[in-house]
Design a protein around this motif. Structure first.
Motif, PDB file in Angstrom:
ATOM      1  N   HIS A  48       0.836  -1.203   0.000  1.00  8.05           N
ATOM      2  CA  HIS A  48       0.000   0.000   0.000  1.00  8.05           C
ATOM      3  C   HIS A  48       0.876   1.261   0.000  1.00  8.05           C
ATOM      4  CE1 HIS A  48      -3.387  -2.614   0.455  1.00  8.05           C
ATOM      5  NE2 HIS A  48      -2.812  -3.188   1.508  1.00  8.05           N
ATOM      6  N   ASP A  49       1.985   1.202   0.762  1.00  6.55           N
ATOM      7  CA  ASP A  49       2.919   2.342   0.774  1.00  6.55           C
ATOM      8  C   ASP A  49       3.627   2.466  -0.572  1.00  6.55           C
ATOM      9  OD1 ASP A  49       2.310   2.797   3.401  1.00  6.55           O
ATOM     10  OD2 ASP A  49       3.867   1.437   4.131  1.00  6.55           O
ATOM     11  N   PHE A  50       3.992   1.331  -1.140  1.00 11.70           N
ATOM     12  CA  PHE A  50       4.655   1.347  -2.446  1.00 11.70           C
ATOM     13  C   PHE A  50       3.753   2.021  -3.483  1.00 11.70           C
ATOM     14  CE2 PHE A  50       7.715  -2.562  -2.137  1.00 11.70           C
ATOM     15  CZ  PHE A  50       8.276  -2.010  -1.003  1.00 11.70           C
ATOM     16  N   GLY A  51       2.480   1.646  -3.448  1.00 10.20           N
ATOM     17  CA  GLY A  51       1.525   2.196  -4.415  1.00 10.20           C
ATOM     18  C   GLY A  51       1.472   3.703  -4.307  1.00 10.20           C
ATOM     19  N   GLY A  52       1.426   4.212  -3.070  1.00  9.81           N
ATOM     20  CA  GLY A  52       1.401   5.661  -2.840  1.00  9.81           C
ATOM     21  C   GLY A  52       2.676   6.308  -3.344  1.00  9.81           C
TER      22      GLY A  52
END
Ligand code: G
Ligand code: MN
Length: 236
Positions: A48-52
């Protein structure tokens, strides 16, 4: 983590889109390929952090290209199943395009064929929400899994990316069958008004064969490896 970009080119060799590819160069472990770190990130929730990170970086890099080169290509982002199912996924996309005044049609979300192995009705619903924002959808790695050709007609998508596996097998013992399959998939996609991109082109001969089979859009090391934004030679 860094973002690299790999061009997609049309039959005249013009870059019409850049695919953002996340890269992980660890000080301790060296280069870790995405097919290793993405599953890890998914199982730990880091995805989820990577996506952001990818989305924010793309917005900044896109502005750079626009300011420096007056180049405003379509940008393609790879999104994983877990990301597309986040409750805030659609509203985030809407906020980002509105806040940064990005034409939604200049963004493409690449979803790998394997997301279709899940709750297909739910997946189609999210795909429709993405497209309702005006953002395009590309079906990535097509042909690597088991999804059937008749599914193509049902999916709310704009583009299909033929998996590299076809190209890898073009010279093998099954080459005639592979060529026929590629030709038929391309012609089916064009009949359905879907763009087709052939992935994994590494030399001119392969491009020539594929053009004869009807391919119009290409990606692969023959044109460019994924590159950092500052190394891209665009508009020059
Ligand atoms: O799943 P997806 O198609 O988004 O994966 C793209 C990956 O394929 C990237 O990691 C990229 O570096 C790699 N790639 C892109 N073009 C080529 C190519 O021509 N040959 C090979 N071997 N790999 C490629
Ligand atoms: Mn992709």
């Amino acid at each position: 983590m860094t973002n690299s970009y790999q061009p997609k080119v049309n039959s005249n060799g013009e870059v019409y889109s850049l695919e953002a590819l996340l890269r992980w160069n660890s000080a301790k472990l060296g280069h870790i390929p995405p097919d290793v770190f993405i599953p890890l990130a998914e199982s730990t929730g880091l995805i989820h952090d990577f996506g952001g990170f990818v989305l924010n970086t793309v917005i900044k890099d896109r502005k750079k290209l626009s300011d420096i080169y007056s180049f405003n290509p379509n940008i393609a982002l790879n999104v994983s199943l877990l990301q597309m199912l986040e409750k805030t996924f659609i509203s985030n996309l809407r906020n980002i395009t509105e806040t940064h005044e990005i034409e939604p049609g200049s963004l493409t979300i690449e979803l790998t064929e394997s997301v279709l192995m899940n709750n297909i009705e739910k997946i189609i619903q999210v795909m429709e929400e993405i497209r309702a924002l005006g953002i395009k959808i590309s079906l990535d790695d097509f042909g690597s899994g088991l999804s059937s050709l008749n599914l193509l007609a049902r999916l709310p998508i704009d583009e299909v990316k033929l998996d590299r596996v076809f190209i890898c097998n073009m010279d093998g013992s099954e080459s005639e069958n592979i060529l026929l399959t590629i030709k038929n998939i391309i012609s089916l996609c064009l009949d359905l008004s879907l763009e087709v991109v052939v992935e994994g082109i590494e030399d001119q001969d392969t491009e020539t064969v594929l053009k004869k089979l009807g391919a119009q859009n290409f990606q692969g090391y023959y044109y460019s490896k994924p590159m950092k934004i500052n190394d891209l030679e665009v508009g020059v």
